[in-house]
Design an enzyme around this catalytic site. Structure first.
Site, PDB file in Angstrom:
ATOM      1  N   LYS A 162     -45.593  31.947 -33.102  1.00  0.00           N
ATOM      2  CA  LYS A 162     -44.729  32.149 -34.390  1.00  0.00           C
ATOM      3  C   LYS A 162     -43.426  33.257 -34.233  1.00  0.00           C
ATOM      4  CE  LYS A 162     -47.201  29.655 -37.284  1.00  0.00           C
ATOM      5  NZ  LYS A 162     -46.775  28.194 -37.560  1.00  0.00           N
TER       6      LYS A 162
ATOM      7  N   TYR B 144     -51.309  32.675 -31.605  1.00  0.00           N
ATOM      8  CA  TYR B 144     -50.702  32.539 -32.950  1.00  0.00           C
ATOM      9  C   TYR B 144     -49.399  33.175 -33.066  1.00  0.00           C
ATOM     10  CZ  TYR B 144     -50.287  31.278 -37.998  1.00  0.00           C
ATOM     11  OH  TYR B 144     -50.127  30.763 -39.245  1.00  0.00           O
TER      12      TYR B 144
HETATM   13  P1  NAD Z   1     -53.618  23.401 -42.945  1.00  0.00           P
HETATM   14  O1  NAD Z   1     -54.538  23.432 -41.839  1.00  0.00           O
HETATM   15  O2  NAD Z   1     -54.028  23.487 -44.267  1.00  0.00           O
HETATM   16  O3  NAD Z   1     -52.554  22.295 -42.907  1.00  0.00           O
HETATM   17  C1  NAD Z   1     -51.893  22.198 -41.400  1.00  0.00           C
HETATM   18  C2  NAD Z   1     -51.561  20.864 -41.347  1.00  0.00           C
HETATM   19  O4  NAD Z   1     -51.130  20.718 -40.092  1.00  0.00           O
HETATM   20  C3  NAD Z   1     -52.890  19.915 -41.434  1.00  0.00           C
HETATM   21  O5  NAD Z   1     -52.657  18.788 -42.228  1.00  0.00           O
HETATM   22  C4  NAD Z   1     -52.897  19.527 -40.017  1.00  0.00           C
HETATM   23  O6  NAD Z   1     -53.338  18.388 -39.824  1.00  0.00           O
HETATM   24  C5  NAD Z   1     -51.360  19.238 -39.511  1.00  0.00           C
HETATM   25  N1  NAD Z   1     -51.561  19.335 -38.121  1.00  0.00           N
HETATM   26  C6  NAD Z   1     -51.991  20.547 -37.102  1.00  0.00           C
HETATM   27  N2  NAD Z   1     -51.661  19.920 -35.958  1.00  0.00           N
HETATM   28  C7  NAD Z   1     -50.917  18.860 -36.133  1.00  0.00           C
HETATM   29  C8  NAD Z   1     -50.360  18.095 -35.044  1.00  0.00           C
HETATM   30  N3  NAD Z   1     -50.478  18.450 -33.651  1.00  0.00           N
HETATM   31  N4  NAD Z   1     -49.657  17.131 -35.320  1.00  0.00           N
HETATM   32  C9  NAD Z   1     -49.559  16.819 -36.673  1.00  0.00           C
HETATM   33  N5  NAD Z   1     -50.070  17.518 -37.608  1.00  0.00           N
HETATM   34  C10 NAD Z   1     -50.686  18.479 -37.309  1.00  0.00           C
HETATM   35  O7  NAD Z   1     -52.743  24.956 -42.747  1.00  0.00           O
HETATM   36  P2  NAD Z   1     -51.681  25.591 -43.805  1.00  0.00           P
HETATM   37  O8  NAD Z   1     -52.095  26.635 -44.300  1.00  0.00           O
HETATM   38  O9  NAD Z   1     -51.057  24.642 -44.712  1.00  0.00           O
HETATM   39  O10 NAD Z   1     -50.129  25.935 -42.503  1.00  0.00           O
HETATM   40  C11 NAD Z   1     -49.313  25.109 -42.473  1.00  0.00           C
HETATM   41  C12 NAD Z   1     -48.289  25.867 -41.705  1.00  0.00           C
HETATM   42  O11 NAD Z   1     -47.919  27.339 -42.149  1.00  0.00           O
HETATM   43  C13 NAD Z   1     -48.684  26.340 -40.092  1.00  0.00           C
HETATM   44  O12 NAD Z   1     -47.819  26.140 -39.573  1.00  0.00           O
HETATM   45  C14 NAD Z   1     -49.330  27.566 -40.282  1.00  0.00           C
HETATM   46  O13 NAD Z   1     -49.385  28.271 -39.046  1.00  0.00           O
HETATM   47  C15 NAD Z   1     -48.304  28.250 -41.401  1.00  0.00           C
HETATM   48  N6  NAD Z   1     -48.783  29.707 -42.078  1.00  0.00           N
HETATM   49  C16 NAD Z   1     -49.847  29.360 -43.106  1.00  0.00           C
HETATM   50  C17 NAD Z   1     -50.348  30.605 -43.701  1.00  0.00           C
HETATM   51  C18 NAD Z   1     -51.456  30.615 -44.403  1.00  0.00           C
HETATM   52  O14 NAD Z   1     -51.610  31.669 -45.024  1.00  0.00           O
HETATM   53  N7  NAD Z   1     -51.986  29.590 -44.995  1.00  0.00           N
HETATM   54  C19 NAD Z   1     -49.518  31.755 -43.202  1.00  0.00           C
HETATM   55  C20 NAD Z   1     -48.610  31.660 -42.503  1.00  0.00           C
HETATM   56  C21 NAD Z   1     -48.209  30.508 -41.943  1.00  0.00           C
END
Ligand code: NAD
Length: 251
Positions: free
Chosen positions: A161, A157
């Site tokens: 990133k 990850y």
């Molecule tokens: P989440 O799991 O709630 O949502 C992620 C979404 O991406 C889901 O709807 C999932 O179905 C979709 N997805 C995953 N793989 C996919 C694919 N191959 N094609 C299409 N859709 C796909 O997660 P989140 O927390 O909302 O994360 C969103 C983004 O933010 C991600 O890139 C994550 O790495 C990043 N992020 C999140 C956090 C956190 O603390 N939540 C922190 C840093 C970065």
């Protein structure tokens, strides 16, 4: 401020979590939105109906952004067909497959690199032609504090990133002369389904390292996306904005 009326946005992974909040926030500022989702059509429909109730156009587009060039091109084509343009691309879709480095297997490595790094590359490549033709565009990549500081159990990850930050800066440099900006958001710990499974001790440890002393909300991140998408951000490109309570303080 931040009026997105007349703009069309495509948000990957837009059916829940950060993607959902970003899709709704962009629509709240006046944008039409294409909501990409991988599996949960009902959740994507719910987001789309909220957008249409705001008086904006919305379309849901099923597609797996980890599935390579053709899959990403098909998502972009569908958004262009439905909305006529893509002024804003938000590469939000992402997954975790955590494991310690010495135990991490090829499937865990590949799935995260394919989704969190290759997906944004192919999506960016696919929107670059129509955006270059339009001589304007906004590309927003969802990186992570983990990509800036590393995180035990997240070699895949954090590498993806961090790679996304390199992709962001290169895209920014290559497309700047065409009026296209590309920036990254690097959230810290935000309450979503992605982080719900974290052991309490891990959450507490991260909060302990966070100067503001608490986790963030999806709306904190969505506000950053709205800013990068706006005309007001026209002189900002190649940047990484930490929305992370201060856990990373870059120069
Ligand atoms: P989440 O799991 O709630 O949502 C992620 C979404 O991406 C889901 O709807 C999932 O179905 C979709 N997805 C995953 N793989 C996919 C694919 N191959 N094609 C299409 N859709 C796909 O997660 P989140 O927390 O909302 O994360 C969103 C983004 O933010 C991600 O890139 C994550 O790495 C990043 N992020 C999140 C956090 C956190 O603390 N939540 C922190 C840093 C970065």
């Amino acid at each position: 401020m931040f009026d997105l009326t007349g703009k069309a946005a495509l948000v990957t992974g837009g059916s829940r979590g950060l993607g959902r909040a970003i899709a709704l926030a962009l629509a709240g500022q006046g944008a039409d939105v294409a909501v990409n989702y991988r599996g949960n059509a009902a959740a994507a429909d719910e987001v789309a109906s909220r957008i249409t109730s705001l008086g904006r156009r919305a379309v849901t587009i099923q597609g797996d952004t980890a599935a390579g060039r053709e899959a990403c091109e098909a998502i972009v084509r569908a958004a262009l067909d439905a909305l006529g343009s893509i002024d804003i691309l938000v590469n939000n879709a992402g997954i975790t497959r955590d494991n310690l480095l010495m135990r991490m297997d090829a499937d865990e490595w590949d799935a995260v690199i394919d989704t969190n790094l290759s997906g944004p590359f192919w999506m960016t490549r696919a929107v670059s032609r129509p955006m270059m033709k339009a001589r304007s565009g906004r590309i927003i990549n969802m990186s992570s504090a983990a990509g800036r500081m590393g995180n035990p159990g997240q070699a895949n990850y954090a590498a993806a990133k961090a790679g996304l930050i390199g992709l962001t800066k290169t895209t920014a440099r290559e497309l700047a002369s065409r009026g296209i900006t590309c920036n990254a958001i690097a959230p810290g710990l935000i309450t979503t389904d992605l982080t719900a499974g974290l052991p309490e001790a891990a959450t507490e440890a991260l909060v302990g390292l966070t100067p503001l002393g608490h986790v963030g909300t999806v709306d904190d991140v969505a506000a950053a996306a709205v800013y990068f998408a706006s005309d007001e951000a026209r002189y900002v490109t190649g940047q990484v904005l930490g929305v992370d309570g201060g856990i990373v303080m870059g120069s």
